[in-house]
Each structure stands twice: as structure tokens, then as C-alpha cells.
Scaffold this motif. Structure first.
Motif, PDB file in Angstrom:
ATOM      1  N   ASP A 141       7.251  -5.231 -12.192  1.00 53.88           N
ATOM      2  CA  ASP A 141       5.949  -4.584 -12.260  1.00 53.88           C
ATOM      3  C   ASP A 141       4.994  -5.511 -12.998  1.00 53.88           C
ATOM      4  OD1 ASP A 141       6.859  -2.244 -11.041  1.00 53.88           O
ATOM      5  OD2 ASP A 141       7.236  -1.238 -12.948  1.00 53.88           O
ATOM      6  N   THR A 150      -4.610   0.846 -19.877  1.00 55.14           N
ATOM      7  CA  THR A 150      -3.866   0.125 -18.850  1.00 55.14           C
ATOM      8  C   THR A 150      -4.841  -0.215 -17.733  1.00 55.14           C
ATOM      9  OG1 THR A 150      -1.834   1.299 -19.401  1.00 55.14           O
ATOM     10  CG2 THR A 150      -1.931   0.236 -17.239  1.00 55.14           C
ATOM     11  N   LEU A 152      -4.038  -2.452 -15.159  1.00 54.06           N
ATOM     12  CA  LEU A 152      -3.275  -2.646 -13.934  1.00 54.06           C
ATOM     13  C   LEU A 152      -1.831  -2.298 -14.219  1.00 54.06           C
ATOM     14  CD1 LEU A 152      -3.115  -3.840 -10.988  1.00 54.06           C
ATOM     15  CD2 LEU A 152      -2.511  -5.998 -12.074  1.00 54.06           C
ATOM     16  N   LYS A 153      -1.261  -1.489 -13.351  1.00 54.02           N
ATOM     17  CA  LYS A 153       0.170  -1.184 -13.421  1.00 54.02           C
ATOM     18  C   LYS A 153       0.630  -0.966 -11.989  1.00 54.02           C
ATOM     19  CE  LYS A 153       3.685   1.735 -15.481  1.00 54.02           C
ATOM     20  NZ  LYS A 153       3.972   2.876 -16.361  1.00 54.02           N
ATOM     21  N   GLU A 154       1.166  -2.021 -11.421  1.00 53.40           N
ATOM     22  CA  GLU A 154       1.572  -1.988 -10.015  1.00 53.40           C
ATOM     23  C   GLU A 154       2.895  -2.733  -9.842  1.00 53.40           C
ATOM     24  OE1 GLU A 154       0.239  -0.592  -7.258  1.00 53.40           O
ATOM     25  OE2 GLU A 154      -1.397   0.274  -8.421  1.00 53.40           O
ATOM     26  N   PRO A 155       3.712  -2.254  -8.922  1.00 52.51           N
ATOM     27  CA  PRO A 155       4.909  -3.020  -8.580  1.00 52.51           C
ATOM     28  C   PRO A 155       4.493  -4.358  -7.955  1.00 52.51           C
ATOM     29  CG  PRO A 155       5.039  -0.785  -7.720  1.00 52.51           C
ATOM     30  CD  PRO A 155       3.643  -0.981  -8.216  1.00 52.51           C
ATOM     31  N   ALA A 158       4.066  -4.322  -4.193  1.00 54.61           N
ATOM     32  CA  ALA A 158       2.810  -3.778  -3.665  1.00 54.61           C
ATOM     33  C   ALA A 158       1.703  -4.828  -3.729  1.00 54.61           C
ATOM     34  CB  ALA A 158       2.401  -2.533  -4.445  1.00 54.61           C
ATOM     35  N   LEU A 159       1.638  -5.575  -4.825  1.00 56.99           N
ATOM     36  CA  LEU A 159       0.622  -6.628  -4.959  1.00 56.99           C
ATOM     37  C   LEU A 159       0.860  -7.742  -3.947  1.00 56.99           C
ATOM     38  CD1 LEU A 159       0.407  -6.792  -8.850  1.00 56.99           C
ATOM     39  CD2 LEU A 159      -1.218  -5.713  -7.274  1.00 56.99           C
TER      40      LEU A 159
END
Length: 171
Positions: A141, A150, A152-155, A158-159
Motif C-alpha cells: 500500500d 491521510t 493518499l492510501k491506496e493499494p 490500484a495505482l
């Protein structure tokens, strides 16, 4: 705030319906060549001493792209670690978006916990400021925070999907 000439400012112009080049030509990077030379010597020296696990320059796309590119699988290897980044450590007067996308030069380094003290001492001896802005994580992540928020909090997966889709999109 050295985002001038960047794609980030171009997109901001488009989204805000500003006149063309209203933002894009402002605040281009103003490198201090003596400082950059010192950084390059320090980083390559630290690599030579075995103190650095990975390194990426901060340039086009700024800090956020350097983070992303360090996590991106290369030659189908990698892509299985993440990062937690705290921008407050940099004590910057810039807004978070400016700090993340500014194309001011520098380096993003991965240093193991076992070598962190030796690395810090090495850089101090060379007169180079080094800031620990985050950690690599076993969960892939990307988490970026600033001022307790926060951003940005993305797997990572996904990015990577967004990035790959942008490369194949027909404009």
C-alpha cells in the motif's frame, strides 16, 4: 514550489480553466549545482559503502513519482512492498501538493534499519541533510500523510492500474 513546466501544473490549468501557460511556466527548478554535486558524491559514496538498498532521483513528477517508481515492479520483479510516508518530517512551508509534485532535485533512498545509523553518520560527515520520511512496508500500500491527514492510501496494484491505463488510453 518548483512545479513549473510540470504536467501537474498543466493539469491544474485544465481543471481550473486557466489560460494556457498561466501556471506551467512559473517556478521552474533552480538547481544549486554545488549542492547537487555534493549530493551525488554523497549518495554514490554511500552506495559504494554498501549503505543503500535502493535509490531513485527526484525529478520529473517530483517526490510522489520517485516513491511510486521505487515501488513499481521492474522487469516483472517486485511490486510486493509498500511505503508509509510522513511529509511533516521535511518541515516544509509548502502545501502538500507542492511538496509532492515539486521537481526540485534530490534523491529518495531505501536504507535498512541495520544501516540507518551508519548512513546518517556518513551523510553528516559529508555535510548532507538526510531526512527519514517513511518506511517500506510488507503490505503493498502507498500511504502518504501530512499534518495528521491521510493524503493518499491506496493499494499499489490500484495505482499501477491507473498508471498503466493512462499509458494505453487513446487521447
Amino acid at each position: 514550489d518548483e512545479c513549473g513546466g510540470s504536467l501537474y501544473y498543466q493539469i491544474l490549468e485544465e481543471l481550473s480553466q486557466s489560460k494556457r501557460n498561466a501556471l506551467i511556466g512559473k517556478n521552474v527548478p533552480q538547481p544549486d549545482f554545488k549542492e547537487i554535486s555534493n549530493q551525488i558524491a554523497g549518495v554514490t559514496g554511500a552506495i559504494g559503502e554498501g549503505l543503500v538498498s535502493a535509490c531513485h532521483d527526484i525529478s520529473e513528477g517530483g517526490l510522489i513519482m520517485a516513491i511510486f517508481e521505487m515501488l513499481t515492479p521492474q522487469r516483472k520483479i517486485g511490486g510486493n512492498i509498500g511505503a508509509t510516508i510522513d511529509l511533516d518530517i521535511l518541515h516544509s512551508p509548502l502545501r502538500a501538493d507542492q511538496l509532492l509534485f515539486s521537481e526540485t532535485g534530490g534523491f529518495l533512498l531505501e536504507i535498512t534499519k541495520e544501516k540507518e545509523a551508519a548512513f546518517t553518520e556518513y551523510m553528516q560527515q559529508k555535510g548532507i541533510e538526510a531526512n527519514r520520511i517513511g518506511t517500506a512496508t510488507p503490505k503493498p500500500d502507498v500511504i502518504i500523510s501530512s499534518q495528521g491527514n491521510t493524503l493518499l492510501k491506496e493499494p499499489l496494484e490500484a495505482l499501477l492500474g491507473i498508471w498503466k491505463d493512462a499509458l494505453t488510453k487513446q487521447w
